[in-house]
Write an enzyme that holds these catalytic residues in place. Structure first.
Site, mmCIF file in Angstrom:
data_model
loop_
_atom_site.group_PDB
_atom_site.id
_atom_site.type_symbol
_atom_site.label_atom_id
_atom_site.label_comp_id
_atom_site.label_asym_id
_atom_site.label_seq_id
_atom_site.Cartn_x
_atom_site.Cartn_y
_atom_site.Cartn_z
ATOM 1 N N HIS A 71 36.602 12.657 36.842
ATOM 2 C CA HIS A 71 36.012 13.895 37.361
ATOM 3 C C HIS A 71 36.881 14.385 38.510
ATOM 4 O O HIS A 71 36.944 13.745 39.557
ATOM 5 C CB HIS A 71 34.576 13.654 37.844
ATOM 6 C CG HIS A 71 33.649 13.250 36.742
ATOM 7 N ND1 HIS A 71 33.042 14.169 35.914
ATOM 8 C CD2 HIS A 71 33.242 12.036 36.317
ATOM 9 C CE1 HIS A 71 32.284 13.528 35.025
ATOM 10 N NE2 HIS A 71 32.391 12.227 35.244
ATOM 11 N N ASP A 314 35.501 6.661 35.031
ATOM 12 C CA ASP A 314 34.388 7.545 35.429
ATOM 13 C C ASP A 314 34.479 7.846 36.931
ATOM 14 O O ASP A 314 33.474 7.904 37.643
ATOM 15 C CB ASP A 314 33.021 6.962 35.070
ATOM 16 C CG ASP A 314 31.913 8.022 35.109
ATOM 17 O OD1 ASP A 314 32.216 9.211 35.387
ATOM 18 O OD2 ASP A 314 30.755 7.669 34.867
ATOM 19 N N PRO A 332 24.752 10.848 41.320
ATOM 20 C CA PRO A 332 25.298 9.592 40.808
ATOM 21 C C PRO A 332 26.818 9.658 40.736
ATOM 22 O O PRO A 332 27.396 10.730 40.549
ATOM 23 C CB PRO A 332 24.693 9.504 39.408
ATOM 24 C CG PRO A 332 24.489 10.926 38.989
ATOM 25 C CD PRO A 332 24.173 11.684 40.259
ATOM 26 N N GLY A 333 27.460 8.504 40.860
ATOM 27 C CA GLY A 333 28.908 8.459 40.666
ATOM 28 C C GLY A 333 29.621 7.716 41.765
ATOM 29 O O GLY A 333 29.145 7.649 42.893
#
Lengths: 437, 314
Positions: A71, A314, A332-333
């Site tokens: 991302h 991710d 989240p992340g």
């Protein structure tokens, strides 16, 4: 590029491990001219001189890594990451290509946005940024994206990552329509009706902490659905961030049946479990959530036996002020690009060559970029390379990471395995752990 | 003790210490002027991100009786709604010179997060479905004083306590179960599977969905509040069915042992979990819980903030 500007680079003293070598590799010196490997000699042999020389003694030379799941936050959320800062983190992590996830704002569902992302990657010049496309317009789960149109911009991986495609009819059509285009549908497997408000894995830990649970079945139902849809449509499925033992079993069975199914696992899912949430620190909130030790063992076994093809990060940057919120509102992340190699080498108990396969040539194939990444280290091949110190330890320090955000769950952790240099198209973009631009 | 965030980190020694202090505070509250100067000059901020007038007033009464300065941070008018992070809010208020925060939040864990960002003490007034330690302490205090037991580590030994209702979403149940079992009681939870927490077999409790099988055989019946929004989540079919299976009605009340205490954390849902008027019950201690709440919260505030001049309160 100006024709007189011939770039040459030598990489000397390294042990090459690539798809064609055995696990021991071979000691060689490499001469690169204009982005391609021009000469390879046994280490210490006669090599043409070069503009710059990278010392690879006691190190491993590997095809550069390929991240199927990054991302980069641009366009839309540049406060957390930009394509430039994310590319720098990628290069420092040994990645020469990253697949940019499409949950940008606007989403990567048009050629305009996809071309913008690719061009920003070129401008940054630290790794190849490979845009993915959305499965549905705006990732809203209602209308298919024109896949063939986006293919003209080089997109071969489509995903609504962050959302699973909930509608089974729409997903069936996506597989059917794409089945003769040679593209891959990468699914974020989550039946959202089962995860409303979820913060962490549903299990004994969440039970005691009183946090809403994200049950394993919410992933497994969609893994099952999509495998069965592939069986009847002939589509191609890539399962993003597999997190449960049962998902691994289903993917193993699907592969045994000869279906076009691939899968990835993230380093955090094979190194951290749901007990981390006892700290109530939102840095450990991630989707899908950290699972149990039993799941971790199954994920590792899946990597070892090839059920899981790739390790993907991710990498999900979030600015501090977004994470310094209650667990339900914090997004989240977690970061991943700069720690992926160390965690893979240090914690999987796999031989180095197998780890490199999961970080480089397997994901290159899934991303549709195997013509230029994850290639053998051989004369005539593009010089997209990582020079690695698999046995060198270091300590994760969030303030020293190149990402614009600091949300690493590994702060203070001692890890083993470091990236020394990264070479992109014949240029050293990282030398001795320092980004060159 | 620096903070009171949860029962596990308080431990059985801490529980007993608070219960003993609570006895003193009950005595203070009986005085003609129920006020002592124990916390003069200490500033306490009640930071209620979730509305709870009852709990907030209980804490504020407790703080005033100890002569602390208590401020209320009103979330609806604060910058929390203007995009400020939780950390910014805490650091800003903390900079005004705060000795303790009383924190209530709809999300589990907030008191632990907050304590990273301030030197002030944190008192948890309820976080998500997780902990409500002062409720558990006032419940322990109520049970043992009603039964005439001294504040010891095994003051609830030999008791069997039924907790009935929505355990899954209840911070009261989680803290009570930890506190009751720490003091030697056995707990049976009574609920349909949908209102039990996941992996309930890892909890130190018996489990049943048959209230009739336990009412005649327990020393305390603790009724939990059934929230109406659970209906829309398909957790129970309807309130009528819930009442029939898990409500305390006349037939069940008649089967209670003479000495069985009936408790409820409030506010009660009359006609849902409480089908009898508590006033008609032999041993309803619901209002006693409320008055004990002030004494126990005084004990907690004193334990957290009053260690520099312990003789003042006694």
């Amino acid at each position: 590029m100006n024709a007189r500007e011939v770039n040459t680079l030598n990489i000397v003293g390294g042990r090459v491990i690539d798809p064609t070598t055995d696990a021991d590799g071979r000691l060689v010196d490499i001469h690169v001219v204009d982005g391609r490997i021009a000469v390879i000699v046994e280490a210490g042999g006669a090599l043409p001189s070069a503009d710059s020389v990278l010392d690879a003694s006691n190190a491993v030379v590997s095809p550069g890594f390929v991240d199927l799941h990054t991302h980069l936050r641009e366009p839309g959320r540049e406060e957390s990451e930009t394509i430039e800062t994310g590319s720098r983190a990628a290069a420092l992590g040994g990645f020469t290509a990253v697949v940019a996830m499409p949950n940008t704002d606007p989403a990567q569902d048009s050629r305009a946005v996809v071309e913008f992302v690719r061009e920003q990657g070129r401008r940054a010049g630290l790794c190849e940024v490979v845009p993915s496309g959305c499965i549905t317009v705006g990732r809203a789960g209602e209308q298919l994206v024109p896949y063939a149109e986006l293919m003209k911009s080089g997109v071969t991986l489509f995903t609504d990552d962050g959302n699973g495609v909930q509608d089974p009819l729409l997903m069936r059509r996506a597989f059917e329509y794409s089945s003769d285009l040679g593209v891959t549908m990468a699914q974020h497997c989550e039946v959202s009706r089962l995860t409303a408000g979820a913060v962490m894995h549903e299990g004994s830990c969440c039970s005691h902490l009183g946090l809403p649970g994200w049950p394993s079945i919410a992933e497994e139902l969609m893994v099952h659905r999509d495998i069965e849809l592939v069986r009847i449509t002939g589509g191609r499925l890539h399962v993003l961030h597999v997190s449960t033992a049962r998902s691994v079993e289903m993917i193993r069975a699907a592969k045994a049946d000869g279906l076009s199914v691939t899968a990835e696992v993230t380093p955090h899912h094979f190194t951290l479990d749901d007990e981390s949430l006892r700290s109530f620190d939102p840095v450990f909130k991630v989707n899908p959530p950290l699972r149990t030790m039993a799941d971790i063992e199954a994920l590792k076994a899946g990597l070892r036996d090839g059920t899981i093809d790739a390790i993907a990060t991710d990498h999900a940057p979030h600015a501090d002020h977004l994470k310094e919120q209650p667990l339900d509102t914090a997004p989240p992340g977690m970061l991943g690009l700069e720690t992926a190699f160390a965690l893979s080498v240090g914690e999987l108990g796999m031989d180095l060559r197998s780890v490199l396969a999961c970080l480089s040539w397997n994901p290159a194939r899934i991303a549709g970029i195997a013509d230029r990444h994850g290639r053998p280290v051989a004369v005539g091949e593009p010089a997209n390379l990582a020079v690695l110190d698999p046995g060198v330890g270091w300590t994760v320090d969030r303030r020293r990471l190149a990402s614009k955000s600091r949300n690493t769950p590994y702060e203070g952790r001692s890890v083993t395995g470091r990236v020394r240099h990264t070479v992109l198209n014949g240029r050293a973009v990282v030398i001795d752990q320092v980004a060159q631009r | 003790m620096k903070h009171l965030r949860g029962i596990p980190e308080l431990g059985v020694e801490g529980i007993v210490r608070i219960l003993n202090l609570a006895d003193h505070m009950v005595e203070v509250n009986r005085r003609p002027v129920p006020k002592v100067p124990a916390l003069v000059g200490r500033t306490v901020v009640s930071l209620f991100f979730e509305d709870s007038t009852r709990t907030r007033i209980s804490f504020e009464t407790a703080a005033k009786r100890l002569s602390a300065d208590i401020m209320t941070f009103s979330v609806s008018t604060s910058s929390v709604n203007k995009g400020e992070s939780l950390r910014d809010t805490i650091e800003t208020v903390s900079a005004m010179g705060v000795a303790a925060f009383i924190v209530r939040h709809k999300t589990s864990g907030v008191p632990w997060q907050v304590s990273q960002w301030t030197d002030a003490s944190i008192i948890n007034a309820g976080d998500g479905w997780h902990q409500h330690p002062t409720q558990a302490l006032l419940d322990c205090h109520t049970i043992r004083t009603e039964l005439g037991r001294p504040a010891t580590e095994d003051c609830l030994a030999g008791l069997r306590i039924a907790i009935v209702g929505d355990v899954r979403h209840s911070r009261v149940a989680r803290s009570d179960i930890q506190a009751f079992t720490a003091l030697g009681a056995r707990v049976v939870v009574v609920a349909p599977r949908t209102l039990l927490p996941p992996e309930v077999h890892t909890w130190p409790v018996e489990v049943t969905s048959d209230l009739d099988s336990v009412v005649a055989d327990v020393d305390v019946v603790y009724m939990l509040r059934m929230q109406r929004e659970r209906m829309s989540e398909a957790l129970v079919p309807d309130l009528g069915e819930y009442s029939n299976r898990f409500g305390l009605d006349h037939a069940r009340a008649a089967r209670l042992r003479d000495e069985c205490l009936v408790m409820h954390p409030g506010p009660m849902n009359r006609g849902v979990e409480m089908l009898v008027d508590p006033a008609d019950l032999r041993r309803s201690v619901v209002t006693r819980q409320v008055s004990n709440g002030v004494a126990v919260r005084m004990a907690v505030l004193f334990d957290v903030l009053g260690d520099t001049n312990p003789e003042v309160a006694s």
